[in-house]
Enzyme design. Sequence first.
Site, PDB file in Angstrom:
ATOM      1  N   GLU A 199      43.104 -61.693 -59.769  1.00  0.00           N
ATOM      2  CA  GLU A 199      42.080 -61.932 -60.602  1.00  0.00           C
ATOM      3  C   GLU A 199      41.259 -63.357 -60.547  1.00  0.00           C
ATOM      4  OE1 GLU A 199      43.076 -60.785 -64.676  1.00  0.00           O
ATOM      5  OE2 GLU A 199      42.951 -58.474 -64.116  1.00  0.00           O
ATOM      6  N   GLU A 390      46.469 -52.954 -61.965  1.00  0.00           N
ATOM      7  CA  GLU A 390      46.500 -52.844 -63.299  1.00  0.00           C
ATOM      8  C   GLU A 390      45.808 -52.016 -64.014  1.00  0.00           C
ATOM      9  OE1 GLU A 390      46.542 -57.028 -65.218  1.00  0.00           O
ATOM     10  OE2 GLU A 390      47.401 -57.802 -63.396  1.00  0.00           O
TER      11      GLU A 390
HETATM   12  C1  FCB Z   1      45.192 -59.315 -66.741  1.00  0.00           C
HETATM   13  C2  FCB Z   1      46.093 -60.208 -66.184  1.00  0.00           C
HETATM   14  C3  FCB Z   1      47.416 -59.807 -66.551  1.00  0.00           C
HETATM   15  C4  FCB Z   1      47.612 -59.305 -68.048  1.00  0.00           C
HETATM   16  C5  FCB Z   1      46.726 -58.312 -68.270  1.00  0.00           C
HETATM   17  C6  FCB Z   1      46.554 -57.923 -69.689  1.00  0.00           C
HETATM   18  O1  FCB Z   1      43.721 -60.052 -67.008  1.00  0.00           O
HETATM   19  O2  FCB Z   1      46.107 -60.170 -64.643  1.00  0.00           O
HETATM   20  O3  FCB Z   1      48.320 -60.859 -66.327  1.00  0.00           O
HETATM   21  O4  FCB Z   1      47.414 -60.692 -68.834  1.00  0.00           O
HETATM   22  O5  FCB Z   1      45.244 -58.788 -68.181  1.00  0.00           O
END
Ligand code: FCB
Length: 485
Positions: A199, A390
């Site tokens: 990210e 994620e």
């Molecule tokens: C993302 C991050 C991760 C976690 C999630 C909820 O932005 O990559 O580390 O904090 O959100």
Amino acid sequence: MTGFLTFLGRRWRRSQAPGAPDSTKRYGQAPGAPNPAARGVRFPDDGFLWGAATSAFQIEGALDVDGRGASIWDAFSGESGETGDVACDHYRRWREDVDLLAELGVNAYRFSIAWPRLFPAGGGELERRGLDHYDRLIEALLERGIQPVVTLFHWDLPQALQQSGGWRSRDTVERFAEYARTCFDAYGDRVRCWVTQNEPWVHGILGHYVGMHAPGQKDLRGAITAIHHILLSHGRAVQELRASGRDGEAGIAFSLFPTYPATEDDADREAARICDGYHNRWFLDAVLEGRYPDDMTRLFEERIGTLDFVEDGDLETIAADNGFVGVNYYSRGAVRAAPGKEPLPYEVVSARELDVPLTDGGYEIAPWALTDLLVRLRDDYGDVPILITENGAIYDDAPHDPGRVAFVHDHLGAVHEAIEQGVQVRGYFHWSLLDNFEWALGYAPRFGLVHVDYETQARTIKDSGRYYARIARANALVDPGGAVR
Ligand code: FCB
């Protein structure tokens, strides 16, 4: 596992990408329409990855153990005032956590290596004890048939490098390339899937412009510079992977945020396009097409002057030989024009103002926008392999967490829908394995499939974890109804 390797070997071609992305194009379902997930749908049989994800700083604790150096997050406490000193004590309890992964039936685990455990000073002398720790973790995963998917940078930059400019300094790119090479040499005989960077928008903007994440800076030029160097470091790491002679692929995980105009007005459409450029196209165009989008370059240059930190050849390096795109998806944005707003003239409508379902964290639950996003990636950028690196949500209940059970069901339905439409999704990693240290927000938001009692460090698998285990074992979106335990 073989399936995954096969997909990694099958190279997608950038020439497949159609012309300029149209961010206002709409796909699939309208907001509020029922989720398309059918019951009992099967996922691809060629080694679809079912995983859970974590990151080092959010779970490890033990910040001064085994020679670890300081990171920029160690002394940084966000609005919660909490720190990662203990977190889930995973650095000591990792064996127990590998057992939990096995109990969850996953065949993959995404975790990050803490750079300051390997190089306490950012570069120079290697700390063997740190190196050995991740070696043991990788071995233990493989013994249980769990493929390690390793993130190299999940925001815990060695403090020593911050002192010499951090990601705003081009030198940090070379320190990262050396660190990445060390990891490829040490683990690349067993690790086949690397996520170079996590990210860049969040680390770049929240850390260097908004100041709510470490290193806590508030300078837009610094943030856009840092983002460029982070992207460049991805390209340099891919080069190092090839130079190491190891097999495997390296990709990058983006925080992708599908944007929709709040109304059909032209001004809101334009606002949604700018927001899309800021969160999504800046990154996707760079890595998948080797260029920064002209409209965003203009907007940034109006604010921060010429982008002279972009040197000749950088974008070729950034785009070369990328293995896959990691999609981190949490929610979508309804966007409206906000003339004069900094840094860019738009605002995202608060989900609480919309008549939409919300997680306990107040984010809109929008699985349909995940289908849109995945289809859009394919339409705009070609047939790039995708990992959902994620996806998850805050729900307070434990161990009975019906909200997360439904979230998992609906988002996997959305992923399946994209696969049906021909998108090359090769795996899904739920965020997160454990409740953990949620950066500036501390320990209150609970994202885990597994509950952590921070007093005792006891782990308890939630209903969502048991449900996810059934899905992973069946390789199908089984019905959450009935007994989930
Ligand atoms: C993302 C991050 C991760 C976690 C999630 C909820 O932005 O990559 O580390 O904090 O959100």
